[in-house]
Every structure is written in structure tokens, then in C-alpha cells.
Design a protein around this motif. Structure first.
Motif, PDB file in Angstrom:
ATOM      1  N   ALA A 220     112.868  37.900 151.272  1.00 30.36           N
ATOM      2  CA  ALA A 220     114.021  38.765 151.010  1.00 30.36           C
ATOM      3  C   ALA A 220     114.314  39.688 152.185  1.00 30.36           C
ATOM      4  O   ALA A 220     115.304  40.429 152.163  1.00 30.36           O
ATOM      5  CB  ALA A 220     113.771  39.599 149.755  1.00 30.36           C
ATOM      6  N   GLY A 221     113.456  39.659 153.197  1.00 29.08           N
ATOM      7  CA  GLY A 221     113.638  40.517 154.356  1.00 29.08           C
ATOM      8  C   GLY A 221     112.839  41.801 154.292  1.00 29.08           C
ATOM      9  O   GLY A 221     112.954  42.652 155.178  1.00 29.08           O
ATOM     10  N   GLY A 222     112.040  41.961 153.242  1.00 28.03           N
ATOM     11  CA  GLY A 222     111.217  43.152 153.121  1.00 28.03           C
ATOM     12  C   GLY A 222     110.053  43.132 154.092  1.00 28.03           C
ATOM     13  O   GLY A 222     109.467  42.074 154.341  1.00 28.03           O
ATOM     14  N   PHE A 236     107.373  50.288 149.758  1.00 30.27           N
ATOM     15  CA  PHE A 236     107.987  49.273 148.911  1.00 30.27           C
ATOM     16  C   PHE A 236     109.413  49.645 148.510  1.00 30.27           C
ATOM     17  O   PHE A 236     109.950  49.111 147.540  1.00 30.27           O
ATOM     18  CB  PHE A 236     107.133  49.037 147.659  1.00 30.27           C
ATOM     19  CG  PHE A 236     105.880  48.259 147.928  1.00 30.27           C
ATOM     20  CD1 PHE A 236     105.932  46.902 148.177  1.00 30.27           C
ATOM     21  CD2 PHE A 236     104.647  48.883 147.952  1.00 30.27           C
ATOM     22  CE1 PHE A 236     104.780  46.177 148.440  1.00 30.27           C
ATOM     23  CE2 PHE A 236     103.484  48.167 148.211  1.00 30.27           C
ATOM     24  CZ  PHE A 236     103.550  46.809 148.459  1.00 30.27           C
ATOM     25  N   GLN A 237     110.009  50.569 149.275  1.00 29.62           N
ATOM     26  CA  GLN A 237     111.384  50.969 149.013  1.00 29.62           C
ATOM     27  C   GLN A 237     112.331  50.534 150.135  1.00 29.62           C
ATOM     28  O   GLN A 237     113.503  50.916 150.123  1.00 29.62           O
ATOM     29  CB  GLN A 237     111.459  52.493 148.845  1.00 29.62           C
ATOM     30  CG  GLN A 237     110.746  53.017 147.612  1.00 29.62           C
ATOM     31  CD  GLN A 237     111.386  52.511 146.327  1.00 29.62           C
ATOM     32  OE1 GLN A 237     112.586  52.573 146.160  1.00 29.62           O
ATOM     33  NE2 GLN A 237     110.562  52.002 145.425  1.00 29.62           N
ATOM     34  N   ASP A 238     111.850  49.737 151.083  1.00 32.43           N
ATOM     35  CA  ASP A 238     112.745  49.281 152.137  1.00 32.43           C
ATOM     36  C   ASP A 238     113.773  48.308 151.544  1.00 32.43           C
ATOM     37  O   ASP A 238     113.606  47.791 150.436  1.00 32.43           O
ATOM     38  CB  ASP A 238     111.967  48.658 153.297  1.00 32.43           C
ATOM     39  CG  ASP A 238     111.350  47.313 152.949  1.00 32.43           C
ATOM     40  OD1 ASP A 238     110.701  47.226 151.894  1.00 32.43           O
ATOM     41  OD2 ASP A 238     111.519  46.363 153.725  1.00 32.43           O
ATOM     42  N   ALA A 239     114.855  48.082 152.274  1.00 28.90           N
ATOM     43  CA  ALA A 239     115.996  47.332 151.741  1.00 28.90           C
ATOM     44  C   ALA A 239     115.616  45.935 151.253  1.00 28.90           C
ATOM     45  O   ALA A 239     116.041  45.497 150.177  1.00 28.90           O
ATOM     46  CB  ALA A 239     117.091  47.237 152.809  1.00 28.90           C
ATOM     47  N   GLY A 240     114.817  45.219 152.027  1.00 30.95           N
ATOM     48  CA  GLY A 240     114.440  43.866 151.641  1.00 30.95           C
ATOM     49  C   GLY A 240     113.590  43.833 150.389  1.00 30.95           C
ATOM     50  O   GLY A 240     113.772  42.985 149.506  1.00 30.95           O
ATOM     51  N   THR A 241     112.647  44.763 150.300  1.00 35.49           N
ATOM     52  CA  THR A 241     111.788  44.810 149.118  1.00 35.49           C
ATOM     53  C   THR A 241     112.596  45.167 147.880  1.00 35.49           C
ATOM     54  O   THR A 241     112.385  44.599 146.799  1.00 35.49           O
ATOM     55  CB  THR A 241     110.655  45.829 149.312  1.00 35.49           C
ATOM     56  OG1 THR A 241     109.908  45.478 150.480  1.00 35.49           O
ATOM     57  CG2 THR A 241     109.711  45.825 148.117  1.00 35.49           C
ATOM     58  N   LYS A 242     113.556  46.094 148.017  1.00 28.61           N
ATOM     59  CA  LYS A 242     114.399  46.456 146.870  1.00 28.61           C
ATOM     60  C   LYS A 242     115.275  45.280 146.448  1.00 28.61           C
ATOM     61  O   LYS A 242     115.558  45.100 145.260  1.00 28.61           O
ATOM     62  CB  LYS A 242     115.262  47.670 147.210  1.00 28.61           C
ATOM     63  CG  LYS A 242     114.487  48.985 147.166  1.00 28.61           C
ATOM     64  CD  LYS A 242     115.403  50.183 147.322  1.00 28.61           C
ATOM     65  CE  LYS A 242     116.363  50.302 146.152  1.00 28.61           C
ATOM     66  NZ  LYS A 242     115.661  50.547 144.866  1.00 28.61           N
ATOM     67  N   LYS A 243     115.677  44.468 147.415  1.00 22.70           N
ATOM     68  CA  LYS A 243     116.457  43.274 147.084  1.00 22.70           C
ATOM     69  C   LYS A 243     115.617  42.341 146.208  1.00 22.70           C
ATOM     70  O   LYS A 243     116.105  41.804 145.200  1.00 22.70           O
ATOM     71  CB  LYS A 243     116.885  42.548 148.361  1.00 22.70           C
ATOM     72  CG  LYS A 243     117.810  41.362 148.137  1.00 22.70           C
ATOM     73  CD  LYS A 243     118.063  40.619 149.434  1.00 22.70           C
ATOM     74  CE  LYS A 243     118.785  41.468 150.440  1.00 22.70           C
ATOM     75  NZ  LYS A 243     119.118  40.710 151.670  1.00 22.70           N
ATOM     76  N   TYR A 244     114.362  42.152 146.601  1.00 17.37           N
ATOM     77  CA  TYR A 244     113.452  41.344 145.783  1.00 17.37           C
ATOM     78  C   TYR A 244     113.248  41.981 144.407  1.00 17.37           C
ATOM     79  O   TYR A 244     113.355  41.298 143.374  1.00 17.37           O
ATOM     80  CB  TYR A 244     112.090  41.194 146.471  1.00 17.37           C
ATOM     81  CG  TYR A 244     110.972  40.937 145.487  1.00 17.37           C
ATOM     82  CD1 TYR A 244     110.801  39.685 144.900  1.00 17.37           C
ATOM     83  CD2 TYR A 244     110.114  41.976 145.099  1.00 17.37           C
ATOM     84  CE1 TYR A 244     109.796  39.465 143.961  1.00 17.37           C
ATOM     85  CE2 TYR A 244     109.113  41.762 144.167  1.00 17.37           C
ATOM     86  CZ  TYR A 244     108.956  40.510 143.596  1.00 17.37           C
ATOM     87  OH  TYR A 244     107.982  40.299 142.658  1.00 17.37           O
ATOM     88  N   THR A 245     112.939  43.273 144.384  1.00 22.38           N
ATOM     89  CA  THR A 245     112.636  43.957 143.122  1.00 22.38           C
ATOM     90  C   THR A 245     113.804  43.868 142.149  1.00 22.38           C
ATOM     91  O   THR A 245     113.623  43.548 140.966  1.00 22.38           O
ATOM     92  CB  THR A 245     112.300  45.436 143.390  1.00 22.38           C
ATOM     93  OG1 THR A 245     111.245  45.518 144.342  1.00 22.38           O
ATOM     94  CG2 THR A 245     111.859  46.121 142.113  1.00 22.38           C
TER      95      THR A 245
END
Length: 446
Positions: A220-222, A236-245
């Protein structure tokens, strides 16, 4: 089965206290270095192969004993003693104990890519640049070369790769008229459709899997982990990780994932009957299906991992090779065997056992890419894996205590899979525990 990344069965057996010995101090008591302190020439390596030597290798690989026999035949003065001292976590525990004691470590040991930093940063492993192996960079794919380089040092020559893909049961998809999803939104739609058609069927299964979670965040790019020596950042709040979450939370809320533990009898049964319709995993899963879901031969296929909209980056899930320990006093012969395993005849033997190759040359072979796999209905599955490996997003880093991080994942994130908390909350709890543990080990963590 001859897969290296079997840690998904066993890592959870490792209690966190095992790794408390892993600090930033020196590993202590290394044996005499037969290669000297400086660079080593190819002439010295070849000369070592003409001296009676016995190497000890710790590995759970099913194919490595055959590799050792082939090496001994080629170099009859070298004896390679392959010892299976336990799978993944069990071996890591014994290796860590030997490092702490300053004696008892093997010359070489299987270490998965995600676990390399925790050994390399303590000085327990030999930097292979000493043997000029950094010149072999172009022989391997970037997705496998990057993980074996830690803080300017080279600690393995890659052997196998675990490019992510989606394994799906075509028989189930055809039965319920489901199209192969290309995005996670389509994956959710397929899951809802399947659940409505028959509640006994699930689009996939997940009761909490640290390795899969990291791979999906990666794709996801996280990039939640940033490591610079002793300085670590966990977010775990970066843009890629939030996209996954945000995406994965929808799957959990819709209850389209079977709450079944990977590797359990129920999981294998679901894969056999097709009631668990997909598995997102590394290329090595093909061998697991062939060996443990043999009755479903012909039902399964392989597709690219679903993307997050227009983006199509992928990730790696599993994989590893051999690392050399500083305690070894036979480093020259060990270097020759290590290279044989990853680049010479040994790599061919391992590949023949089902391992997906990390060698760039092999991944460009039309014969390899065009090989039809009867288990997967004659599909050329290597093309799917090779395309995935070429699309792996760069910049991913593992924590220098990733094995420990995996052991506590379900304690911190597990309730998200039962609906007791959100996935975001679970990851936040995991983050806090990882920061706390890292500080206890002497790292600067924020």
C-alpha cells in the motif's frame, strides 16, 4: 516441503524473553578469523577448498542437504554438516544463545530476510563485502538484494524470493460467478457476494498474521519502520499504512474473512474444499498448496495481488538465505559454500525443489517463465510471480527486532480480527509496545 519461510507456523512459539539478550553490545567471543581482517581474494577462497575442512550449517531447508552433497562431490575435501536444530524461531533461539555465550554457533545459518538486522547490528554476522561479494549485486533482483544489506554491510547472498500474489480457487469463483478481483474494493465486493450466496464460504481467512499485515502495508506504500543504526522511528499513521488500515477494516467490518488461523487443520480443510477462496501470500505458497492441499489440484490459480486503486506496487512475503557467523573459524570455505548455494549449482537444486529464485538471470529465462504448472491448471504461474517481484516498492525496512515484533502481534492487534477493537487501535497498541521494547534494548525509538 522444501520451503525456507516456514516461520509462519512457528514464530509464534518464540516467547519475547528470548530476545532480551539482543542488545547493541558486541556479540562476544568470536573465534579466530581464517580469512584475516582485510579483503579476501578469490585465490584464497579457492585454496581453502583444497584443504580438509568440515563446515557446520544450521538450516530447516529440506533441499539444503542435497545441495551439500553436490558441493562435497565437487570439492571432496570439504564436508558440509547440515543440522536441522529447529524451524525458524527454534533455531533463532539457539543461535541467539550461542551468540550470547560466545561459542557454539555454526559456520552458516539460515536467516530469513526480516531477521537479518537483529543479528547484523550486533556484530554477530560477517559482512560479505570482505569477500568481494558486493560486486554480485546485479546477479540478484533489487527486491531481495535490499533486505540483505544493513547499514552499509552485506550479510547474505539472496537465495529465494517471496513476491506477493493472490492464490484463488477458480472452482469456487466459477461456481458463484465471481470475477477475479484486481483491486481491494473489488475483493470486498467479491467477498460480500460470496457470503450472500453461501455463508459457509469466505473470500479469505485471517485471524491475525503479522507477516501478511506487513506485506499488505508495504504494497500500500506504507513504510512504518525507519532504521538508521541505533535510531528507529515507528509510525503506523503514515499515508500508506492508513490506506491499508482503512481498506482492510472494511473487510473485517463486512465479516467476509473467515476467523481461522493460518496453518490450522480448519484452514487447510477450507482451502481443500474451496470454502476459503483465496490466500494472499508469497510465491512459496504454491508449494504449500501442492503438498498440503493436494486434493484440490487443478482448482487453484494465481493472480496479481489486488491493488489500491490505480497503484500497482507489490511487496515481499517471506524468503531467506544463509548468513555467516563471526564465530566461524572456517570463513573462506564457508564463503565458497554460501556462494555455491545462492549462485551456482546449489541454487538450481533449491529451485528444483520449488523455491522461487532471486537470481535475475533466471527470472529472465523464457523457459522458466513459460513453465506450465499442472497443479494450477497448466497456468504459467512464474510469470505472475516475476511480474510481482519486478513491482516491489522500494524503501521498506524491517525492525532490528522483527522476530520479537511478530511474537507479540496477536496480543496487540488480535482483537481487531474479532471486532473487539479497530485495526487502527490494534496497530497503535503494537506500535507502543514496539517503541517500549526498542528502548529497553538500547535503541533510540520514537
Amino acid at each position: 516441503m522444501n520451503r525456507w519461510p516456514r516461520h509462519r507456523r512457528t514464530t509464534s512459539l518464540l516467547v519475547g524473553t528470548v530476545l532480551t539478550a539482543l542488545t547493541l553490545s558486541a556479540c562476544g567471543g568470536g573465534a579466530k578469523d581464517d580469512s584475516g581482517a582485510g579483503p579476501v581474494s578469490e585465490k584464497e577462497i579457492q585454496a581453502a577448498l583444497d584443504k580438509p575442512t568440515e563446515l557446520t550449517v544450521w538450516s530447516w531447508s529440506g533441499s539444503l542437504p542435497d545441495v551439500a552433497k553436490a558441493f562435497e562431490k565437487k570439492y571432496p575435501k570439504i564436508k558440509v554438516n547440515v543440522q536441522n536444530v529447529g524451524t525458524a524461531a527454534e533455531q533463532y533461539t539457539k543461535l541467539q544463545n550461542a551468540i550470547k555465550a560466545g561459542k557454539g554457533a555454526p559456520d552458516l545459518a539460515t536467516i530469513e530476510y526480516n531477521a537479518i538486522p537483529q543479528y547484523a547490528l550486533t556484530g554477530a554476522l560477517v559482512d560479505l563485502e570482505r569477500f568481494g561479494f558486493d560486486s554480485l549485486k546485479d546477479k540478484f533482483t533489487p527486491a531481495t538484494w535490499d533486505p540483505v544489506n544493513v547499514k552499509g554491510g552485506l550479510y547474505e547472498l539472496p537465495l529465494n524470493a517471496g513476491p506477493t500474489a493472490m492464490f484463488y480457487n477458480k472452482k469456487t469463483f466459477d461456481k458463484f460467478d465471481i470475477k477475479v478481483p484486481t483491486t481491494w474494493d473489488e475483493f470486498l465486493e467479491a467477498g460480500v457476494k460470496l457470503k450472500k450466496a453461501d455463508p459457509e464460504y469466505h473470500i479469505s481467512a485471517d485471524s491475525g498474521n503479522a507477516g501478511l499485515t506487513k506485506s499488505l502495508i508495504w504494497s500500500a506504500g506504507g513504510r512504518p519502520f525507519k532504521v538508521d543504526g541505533e535510531d528507529i522511528s515507528i509510525d503506523f499513521q503514515d499515508a500508506g499504512t492508513k490506506k491499508y488500515t482503512d481498506t482492510y477494516q472494511k473487510l473485517l467490518d463486512a465479516k467476509v474473512l473467515a476467523p481461522v488461523a493460518e496453518w490450522s487443520n480448519e484452514w487447510f480443510q477450507g482451502l481443500t474444499t474451496g470454502k476459503i477462496a483465496t490466500v494472499a501470500s508469497g510465491a512459496w505458497m504454491s508449494g504449500i498448496l501442492k503438498g498440503s492441499v493436494a486434493k484440490a489440484a487443478g482448482d487453484w490459480r494465481v493472480a496479481p495481488l489486488p491493488s489500491y486503486g490505480s497503484e500497482s506496487t507489490t511487496s515481499v512475503n517471506g524468503g531467506g538465505s544463509l548468513a555467516m557467523t563471526e564465530q566461524s573459524d572456517k570463513k573462506l570455505a564457508a564463503a565458497a559454500f554460501l556462494r555455491y548455494v545462492s549462485l551456482e549449482e546449489g541454487a538450481d537444486i533449491t529451485q528444483a525443489s520449488g523455491s522461487f529464485p532471486a537470481r535475475a538471470e533466471q527470472l529472465e529465462s523464457l523457459e522458466f517463465l513459460g513453465a506450465k504448472d499442472e497443479y494450477f491448471g497448466g497456468q504459467e504461474i512464474n510469470r505472475v510471480f516475476a511480474d510481482s517481484l519486478a513491482s516491489v516498492g522500494g524503501g521498506w525496512q524491517y525492525l532490528p527486532y522483527d522476530v520479537y515484533a511478530t511474537t507479540i502481534f496477536n496480543d496487540q492487534v488480535g482483537k481487531a480480527y474479532t471486532g473487539e477493537k479497530s485495526l487502527e487501535e490494534g496497530l497503535k497498541n503494537w506500535e507502543q509496545q514496539l517503541i517500549k521494547y526498542g528502548k529497553e534494548q538500547g535503541f533510540t525509538v520514537n
